[in-house]
Design an enzyme around this catalytic site. Structure first.
Site, PDB file in Angstrom:
ATOM      1  N   CYS A   1       0.817  -1.222   0.000  1.00  0.00           N
ATOM      2  CA  CYS A   1       0.000   0.000   0.000  1.00  0.00           C
ATOM      3  C   CYS A   1       0.848   1.269   0.000  1.00  0.00           C
ATOM      4  CB  CYS A   1      -0.937  -0.010   1.202  1.00  0.00           C
ATOM      5  SG  CYS A   1      -1.836  -1.554   1.325  1.00  0.00           S
TER       6      CYS A   1
ATOM      7  N   HIS B   1      -3.630   6.930   1.716  1.00  0.00           N
ATOM      8  CA  HIS B   1      -4.014   5.590   1.267  1.00  0.00           C
ATOM      9  C   HIS B   1      -5.418   5.289   1.797  1.00  0.00           C
ATOM     10  CE1 HIS B   1      -4.159   1.387   0.583  1.00  0.00           C
ATOM     11  NE2 HIS B   1      -3.938   1.031   1.846  1.00  0.00           N
TER      12      HIS B   1
ATOM     13  N   ASN C   1     -10.209  -0.722  -0.769  1.00  0.00           N
ATOM     14  CA  ASN C   1      -8.750  -0.651  -0.674  1.00  0.00           C
ATOM     15  C   ASN C   1      -8.138  -1.338  -1.893  1.00  0.00           C
ATOM     16  OD1 ASN C   1      -6.048  -0.982  -0.051  1.00  0.00           O
ATOM     17  ND2 ASN C   1      -6.404  -1.591   2.071  1.00  0.00           N
TER      18      ASN C   1
END
Ligand code: UT7
Length: 325
Positions: free
Chosen positions: A111, A252, A282
């Site tokens: 990520c 993020h 996500n």
């Protein structure tokens, strides 16, 4: 000589996986998912791999930058879900675009991958080695999710984002900060190749659940809540700025509760922090460049603005950057 981001692009596959569709797969419900994560839907790639998504995002970023594929010197693809170990996702994109003058490689930082790629591109450009670099964050996480595991399958989605980074007299990357805590990596894990499964090994072939994402959610949540602000503080300190100098924070998109934590910690107005987690979930390395491309498309970005980017997650890793447009 510095570097500047001159183009943004994103591509999301069309198929939507809503919370109510997930209710048919695992014991969950829309209310729990929205309250605990802020996610309402995510996209699922059907018949398209990571490189195919990335190439579509790349074409949009190149068009936004006014560049052609032949002008690229380097392609860096941040991904934890490449279609093959070799050729890399970056090489597949290079071939798809016809970027015949570019070097190409993948980078694995989960990520935090897009910010790692931005720092790598900036460093190559500052060294004088390359002038025009395409950076990608692209994932087909649906291939490594166990859709019987309610603790992970509600979170992740597929998508790709891209940016063109170019040599520039104006300095567009004001600071970067990269960090990792490999000793804690086991709390968020996806197996690449089975271990010890060959004619000389000791294990029988295993099931999808052995290579799917497994996560100790609470521990990753605690890591993110503490490390995201530390990374943000460090990028600001290195740029010689404070949060008051920042026009947009682009975090993020892992969990709305983490983003709300950032908003509270810095006393930020909500409209200074970009969020699209409700629509895309996500997408790991792709969340930040997808946000940036959407912001460009909606006219939210303007020359002279300063943005604070922060990634955190698998590895475990954290990374941040202050960029000027
Ligand atoms: O991108 C990488 C970085 N990622 C992150 O930073 C995010 C990581 N973690 C998280 O986002 C959160 O930890 C989750 C959203 C995964 C979970 O939220 P949580 O507040 O940590 O919940 P929990 O795991 O403590 O679970 C609470 C309860 C449990 O039930 P009991 O034991 O209290 O009876 C779970 O079994 O919720 C249950 N639960 C669910 N219930 C309905 C877990 N998943 C679900 C579900 N639907 N999908």
């Amino acid at each position: 000589m510095g570097s500047k981001i001159t183009g943004f692009g994103a591509y999301l596959p069309p198929e939507t996986l809503t919370n109510s569709r997930l209710e048919g797969l695992v014991n969950t419900n829309d209310e729990w998912i929205v309250q605990r994560t802020g996610i309402r839907e995510r996209r699922i790639a059907r018949g398209e791999g990571t490189a195919a998504l990335a190439a579509k995002a790349a074409r949009r970023a190149l068009a936004d930058a006014g560049r052609s594929p032949g002008e690229l010197d380097l392609i860096i693809a941040a991904t934890v879900t490449p279609d093959c170990f070799t050729p890399s996702a970056a090489c597949l994109v290079q071939a798809e675009l016809g970027a015949v003058n570019a070097a190409a490689f993948d980078l694995s930082a989960a990520c935090s991958g897009f910010v790692y790629a931005l720092d790598t591109a900036d460093s190559f450009i500052r060294s004088g080695k390359f002038r025009t670099v395409l950076i990608l964050g692209a994932e087909t996480l649906s291939r490594i999710i166990d859709y019987t595991d309610r603790s992970t399958c509600i979170l992740f989605g597929d998508g790709a984002g891209a940016a063109v980074v170019e040599a520039s007299e104006e300095n567009g990357v004001l600071s970067t900060y990269l960090w990792a805590d490999g000793a804690s990596g086991h709390v968020l894990r996806a197996q690449a190749l089975p271990q010890d499964e060959n004619p000389f090994g000791t294990r029988a072939p295993r099931e999808i659940s052995d290579r799917a994402v497994s996560m100790a959610g609470g521990e990753v949540l605690r890591f993110s809540l503490s490390e995201a602000p530390k990374a943000m503080d460090e990028a600001l300190r290195r740029a010689g700025l404070t949060i008051a100098d920042i026009d947009w924070v682009v975090p993020h998109q892992a969990n709305k509760r983490i983003i709300s934590g950032i908003i509270r910690r810095y006393h930020l107005p909500e409209d200074k922090v970009y969020m699209n987690i409700d629509r895309f979930g996500n997408t790991s390395s792709a969340t930040i460049p997808i946000c940036l491309a959407e912001m460009r498309e909606h006219g939210l970005l303007a020359s002279g603005q300063r943005l604070l980017l922060v990634g955190f997650g698998g590895g475990l890793t954290a990374a941040s950057a202050v960029i000027a447009l």
